[in-house]
Design a protein around this motif. Structure first.
Motif, short mmCIF file in Angstrom:
data_model
loop_
_atom_site.label_atom_id
_atom_site.label_comp_id
_atom_site.label_asym_id
_atom_site.label_seq_id
_atom_site.Cartn_x
_atom_site.Cartn_y
_atom_site.Cartn_z
N LEU A 71 0.83 -1.21 0.00
CA LEU A 71 0.00 0.00 0.00
C LEU A 71 0.86 1.26 0.00
N GLU A 72 2.07 1.16 0.53
CA GLU A 72 2.97 2.30 0.56
C GLU A 72 3.26 2.81 -0.86
N GLN A 73 3.43 1.87 -1.79
CA GLN A 73 3.73 2.27 -3.16
C GLN A 73 2.52 2.96 -3.80
N VAL A 74 1.34 2.45 -3.53
CA VAL A 74 0.13 3.06 -4.07
C VAL A 74 -0.04 4.48 -3.52
N ALA A 75 0.13 4.64 -2.21
CA ALA A 75 -0.02 5.95 -1.58
C ALA A 75 0.99 6.95 -2.15
N GLN A 76 2.23 6.52 -2.36
CA GLN A 76 3.24 7.42 -2.91
C GLN A 76 2.92 7.81 -4.33
N ARG A 77 2.41 6.87 -5.12
CA ARG A 77 2.03 7.20 -6.50
C ARG A 77 0.91 8.24 -6.52
N ILE A 78 -0.05 8.11 -5.63
CA ILE A 78 -1.14 9.09 -5.55
C ILE A 78 -0.57 10.47 -5.23
N LEU A 79 0.30 10.53 -4.22
CA LEU A 79 0.91 11.82 -3.86
C LEU A 79 1.70 12.40 -5.03
N ASN A 80 2.47 11.58 -5.70
CA ASN A 80 3.27 12.06 -6.83
C ASN A 80 2.39 12.69 -7.90
N ARG A 81 1.29 12.03 -8.22
CA ARG A 81 0.39 12.54 -9.25
C ARG A 81 -0.29 13.83 -8.81
N VAL A 82 -0.69 13.90 -7.55
CA VAL A 82 -1.35 15.11 -7.05
C VAL A 82 -0.42 16.30 -7.22
N PHE A 83 0.84 16.15 -6.82
CA PHE A 83 1.77 17.27 -6.92
C PHE A 83 2.16 17.58 -8.37
N LYS A 84 2.15 16.58 -9.22
CA LYS A 84 2.46 16.80 -10.63
C LYS A 84 1.32 17.51 -11.36
N GLU A 85 0.09 17.13 -11.06
CA GLU A 85 -1.06 17.60 -11.84
C GLU A 85 -1.80 18.78 -11.23
#
Length: 118
Positions: A71-85
């Motif tokens: 789940l850590e990887q999923v959570a980090q991907r969500i954060l990465n996309r939020v800050f990118k988009e």
């Protein structure tokens, strides 16, 4: 600063380390809190002056659809996309919960919480 919260976004997907989790899938809940300045949008009433929560929900759904063991990887991907988009986001906290995890006991959920700042 102000906050936008998406609470209890429900997703059925197949994260986990066990083969059974990949085949059968499980129910997940995601909560996302973003910090931003809503002063301008509160005055202009214009979607272009705020963080679009439809976009945030789309990010959650798309990233949850990509299988991960942790789940850590999923959570980090969500954060990465939020800050990118979403350039207006200054800080974000995401919680990803697996409902009824296969732990060999009566556990309602397991939750990973991660916070990131711009």
């Amino acid at each position: 600063m102000h906050k936008i919260l998406l609470e209890n976004v429900r997703v059925y997907t197949n994260h986990g380390c066990l083969n059974e989790e990949e085949l059968i899938g499980s129910e997940y809940r995601v909560d996302l809190e973003v910090t931003t300045d809503l002063t301008k949008s509160s005055q202009t009433d214009d979607l272009n002056d705020t963080v679009d929560y439809v976009s945030l929900n789309r990010i959650i759904k798309e990233e949850m659809a990509i299988r991960s063991k942790l789940l850590e990887q999923v959570a980090q991907r969500i954060l990465n996309r939020v800050f990118k988009e979403e350039e207006m986001v200054k800080e974000a906290t995401v919680k990803v919960s697996k409902i009824n995890p296969p732990l060999g006991g009566d556990v309602e959920k397991v939750t990973i919480q991660m916070t990131q700042k711009r």
